[in-house]
Design a protein around this motif. Structure first.
Motif, PDB file in Angstrom:
ATOM      1  N   LEU A  36       0.669  -1.206  -0.204  1.00  0.00           N
ATOM      2  CA  LEU A  36       0.126  -0.086   0.169  1.00  0.00           C
ATOM      3  C   LEU A  36       0.816   1.304  -0.085  1.00  0.00           C
ATOM      4  CD1 LEU A  36      -2.408  -1.045   2.746  1.00  0.00           C
ATOM      5  CD2 LEU A  36      -2.827  -1.338   0.376  1.00  0.00           C
TER       6      LEU A  36
ATOM      7  N   SER B   2      -6.009   4.588   3.939  1.00  0.00           N
ATOM      8  CA  SER B   2      -7.248   4.858   4.632  1.00  0.00           C
ATOM      9  C   SER B   2      -6.820   5.240   6.124  1.00  0.00           C
ATOM     10  CB  SER B   2      -8.513   3.811   4.590  1.00  0.00           C
ATOM     11  OG  SER B   2      -8.131   2.893   5.304  1.00  0.00           O
TER      12      SER B   2
ATOM     13  N   LYS C 126      -8.767   4.240   8.575  1.00  0.00           N
ATOM     14  CA  LYS C 126      -8.961   2.925   9.177  1.00  0.00           C
ATOM     15  C   LYS C 126      -7.683   2.130   9.462  1.00  0.00           C
ATOM     16  CE  LYS C 126     -12.220  -1.309   9.148  1.00  0.00           C
ATOM     17  NZ  LYS C 126     -10.972  -2.034   8.919  1.00  0.00           N
ATOM     18  N   ILE C 127      -7.229   1.755   8.063  1.00  0.00           N
ATOM     19  CA  ILE C 127      -5.934   0.767   8.109  1.00  0.00           C
ATOM     20  C   ILE C 127      -4.875   1.394   8.586  1.00  0.00           C
ATOM     21  CG2 ILE C 127      -4.440   0.014   6.495  1.00  0.00           C
ATOM     22  CD1 ILE C 127      -6.297  -0.441   4.527  1.00  0.00           C
TER      23      ILE C 127
ATOM     24  N   GLU D  54      -5.222   0.873  12.381  1.00  0.00           N
ATOM     25  CA  GLU D  54      -5.065  -0.534  12.757  1.00  0.00           C
ATOM     26  C   GLU D  54      -3.511  -0.902  12.602  1.00  0.00           C
ATOM     27  OE1 GLU D  54      -8.769  -3.211  11.245  1.00  0.00           O
ATOM     28  OE2 GLU D  54      -7.424  -2.653   9.828  1.00  0.00           O
TER      29      GLU D  54
ATOM     30  N   GLU E  22      -3.765 -10.670   5.900  1.00  0.00           N
ATOM     31  CA  GLU E  22      -4.607 -10.325   4.868  1.00  0.00           C
ATOM     32  C   GLU E  22      -4.911  -8.770   5.200  1.00  0.00           C
ATOM     33  OE1 GLU E  22      -8.196 -12.608   4.988  1.00  0.00           O
ATOM     34  OE2 GLU E  22      -6.912 -14.348   4.165  1.00  0.00           O
ATOM     35  N   VAL E  23      -4.873  -7.897   4.085  1.00  0.00           N
ATOM     36  CA  VAL E  23      -4.963  -6.554   4.374  1.00  0.00           C
ATOM     37  C   VAL E  23      -6.387  -6.092   4.846  1.00  0.00           C
ATOM     38  CG1 VAL E  23      -4.854  -4.146   3.283  1.00  0.00           C
ATOM     39  CG2 VAL E  23      -3.039  -6.099   2.688  1.00  0.00           C
ATOM     40  N   THR E  24      -7.295  -6.943   3.992  1.00  0.00           N
ATOM     41  CA  THR E  24      -8.816  -6.698   4.531  1.00  0.00           C
ATOM     42  C   THR E  24      -9.299  -7.469   5.743  1.00  0.00           C
ATOM     43  OG1 THR E  24      -9.216  -8.791   3.359  1.00  0.00           O
ATOM     44  CG2 THR E  24      -9.465  -6.713   2.049  1.00  0.00           C
ATOM     45  N   ASN E  25      -8.652  -7.885   6.538  1.00  0.00           N
ATOM     46  CA  ASN E  25      -8.561  -8.242   7.816  1.00  0.00           C
ATOM     47  C   ASN E  25      -7.455  -8.541   8.966  1.00  0.00           C
ATOM     48  OD1 ASN E  25     -10.271  -9.406   9.960  1.00  0.00           O
ATOM     49  ND2 ASN E  25     -10.044 -11.560   9.052  1.00  0.00           N
ATOM     50  N   LEU E  26      -6.954  -7.337   8.936  1.00  0.00           N
ATOM     51  CA  LEU E  26      -5.796  -7.160   9.863  1.00  0.00           C
ATOM     52  C   LEU E  26      -6.062  -7.579  11.335  1.00  0.00           C
ATOM     53  CD1 LEU E  26      -4.092  -3.812   8.443  1.00  0.00           C
ATOM     54  CD2 LEU E  26      -3.093  -6.203   8.106  1.00  0.00           C
TER      55      LEU E  26
ATOM     56  N   SER F 144      -6.170 -15.935   8.723  1.00  0.00           N
ATOM     57  CA  SER F 144      -6.065 -14.478   7.700  1.00  0.00           C
ATOM     58  C   SER F 144      -4.924 -14.239   7.197  1.00  0.00           C
ATOM     59  CB  SER F 144      -6.547 -13.277   8.728  1.00  0.00           C
ATOM     60  OG  SER F 144      -7.972 -13.552   9.188  1.00  0.00           O
TER      61      SER F 144
END
Length: 442
Positions: A202, A208, A210-211, A214, A235-239, A326
């Motif tokens: 990224l 974002s 949010k990320i 996190e 997983e980037v979508t489920n850190l 994940s």
């Protein structure tokens, strides 16, 4: 390892080029990697030349925009280098950040991909099969490994040369200059954040909130020695899910060490690595050779013949976490010289997972906690090669093939059943150590 990445530049006038930045940085350029000319090109009349004409502003802009990713995004190393070519960009979106053709802007760029692998960076380039670029066809193919710090310095030199040229031409204030200055101004904390985010592929400056939150929270609450491997894999979508699984796995792996019937002392004595262990060879371009040697020494010291199975279970206690990992492939704890393992998935097989965990623990004896990562950095290559050679030695496969009298797929499958490993592992061993003297990377 003495390969270098070198961009040789000769600035030229560019009459007719309207965009100021492009006109100011028009050049004849060559790219050399390890003494080989990457920009060797065939022109429309069939002649070969080493240089290409165009503006280097797009290349410098691409380097600056992808600076952190180019230097810290290890995940693509999990893909075989044969896929590292620009025609695969739709299937492998990361190529836009790692292949020079991502610089675009209508210029002719070689089909060259740069991927960080920890202490080293791997460079692979491919020739063009047709004149897709219309005017020229790049005719060179190859791959090399360079030290990561050398790669970083080489990329920085390209940007600095372009900025110097722009200043000389009266264009000191450009988008490139602003972006490069922001990178240079980053303090230690910001650098750490940018590097961590880049590990996921990224852009640190476009991520974002949010990320970003996190990442900061997870990095602060996981043990420092596993943070890099965690962000190389999660997983980037489920850190949050990956972090929760890792925290649970830490506790379970700690308890699993008590299930290991034997300590690692006999293994440590067998491999007899020098003080500092593999730390002293972190920049080697043959980490798999280290793993092979470690496994052979262990088998020899424990008097296990090359044609015999090696049971790793006494040295690795197993635990289980009943939740999706994940992206995390496994977690390893070493406590009181005993190894505990939690696997995120059984896809690679429990025996290989145990052997791989031993490889990580033996290569880094001073560390006590490990995330098993899908990315193929130096440590993972050592561990993968160690596991393969420990479970299915190349000499044992060779001896079995001699007895069978065939190198067919069915013969390799029979050998895999004998060693109780997957046919793919035996095929890797055959391809890497028996069929050829060159080695593919685990």
């Amino acid at each position: 390892m003495n390969a270098t990445f070198d961009v040789r530049i000769e600035w030229l006038e560019a009459p007719g080029v309207v965009t100021p930045e492009l006109a100011a940085t028009w050049a004849r350029y060559e790219i050399w990697v390890g003494g080989r000319c990457v920009t060797q090109a065939e022109t429309a009349d069939g002649t070969l030349r080493r240089s290409v004409y165009g503006s280097l502003y797009p290349l410098a802009q691409w380097i600056a925009s992808n600076w952190w990713v180019l230097n810290f995004h290890i995940r693509p190393s999990a893909s075989e280098t044969r896929y590292w070519t620009w025609p695969n960009v739709r299937s492998y979106a990361w190529l836009a950040q790692h292949n020079l053709r991502g610089a675009g802007d209508g210029m002719a760029w070689p089909n060259l991909t740069l991927v960080a692998e920890g202490a080293v960076s791997r460079i692979a380039w491919a020739s063009d099969h047709d004149r897709s670029l219309a005017v020229i066809r790049f005719a060179s193919s190859g791959h090399e490994i360079v030290r990561a710090d050398e790669m970083q310095n080489s990329l920085a030199r390209v940007v600095n040369h372009v900025l110097e040229r722009l200043a000389e031409e009266g264009l000191p204030k450009t988008a490139l200059a602003e972006e490069w200055a922001a990178i240079a101004r980053a303090d230690t904390e910001e650098q750490a954040f940018c590097q961590t985010v880049a590990r996921m592929g990224l852009d640190p400056y476009a991520v974002s909130d949010k990320i970003a939150d996190e990442v900061v929270d997870i990095a602060a609450n996981l043990p420092g020695q596993i943070v890099e491997d965690f962000f190389d894999s999660a997983e980037v979508t489920n850190l949050a899910g990956a972090a929760e699984w890792t925290r649970r796995a830490m506790s379970v792996a700690d308890r699993a060490t008590a299930k290991a019937a034997k300590t690692l002392q006999s293994f440590h004595r067998a491999i007899s690595l020098p003080e500092g262990s593999y730390d002293n060879t972190a920049d080697t371009d043959t980490p798999w050779s280290v793993g092979y040697a470690m496994a052979r020494n262990v088998r020899h010291a424990l008097e296990v013949k090359d044609t015999e199975q090696f049971d790793v279970s006494p040295w690795v206690g197993l635990g289980d976490v009943s939740a999706p990992p994940s992206g995390i492939q496994g977690f390893v704890t070493v406590k009181d010289d005993r190894c505990g393992l939690v696997l995120g998935s059984q896809r690679q097989g429990t025996r290989f997972g145990r052997a791989r965990a031993l490889g990580r623990a033996l290569a880094r004896p001073r560390e006590q906690l490990f995330v098993l990562s899908a990315a193929r950095g130096q440590d993972e290559k050592v561990a993968g090669a160690f596991a393969a050679e420990l479970l299915a030695p190349a000499d044992g496969i060779r001896e079995s093939l001699d007895l069978i009298g065939s190198g067919s797929d069915s013969a390799l499958e029979a050998i895999a059943r004998h060693f109780k490993v997957s046919p793919l592992l035996v095929r890797h061993q055959y391809d890497n150590q028996i069929a050829t003297t060159s080695h593919t990377i685990w």
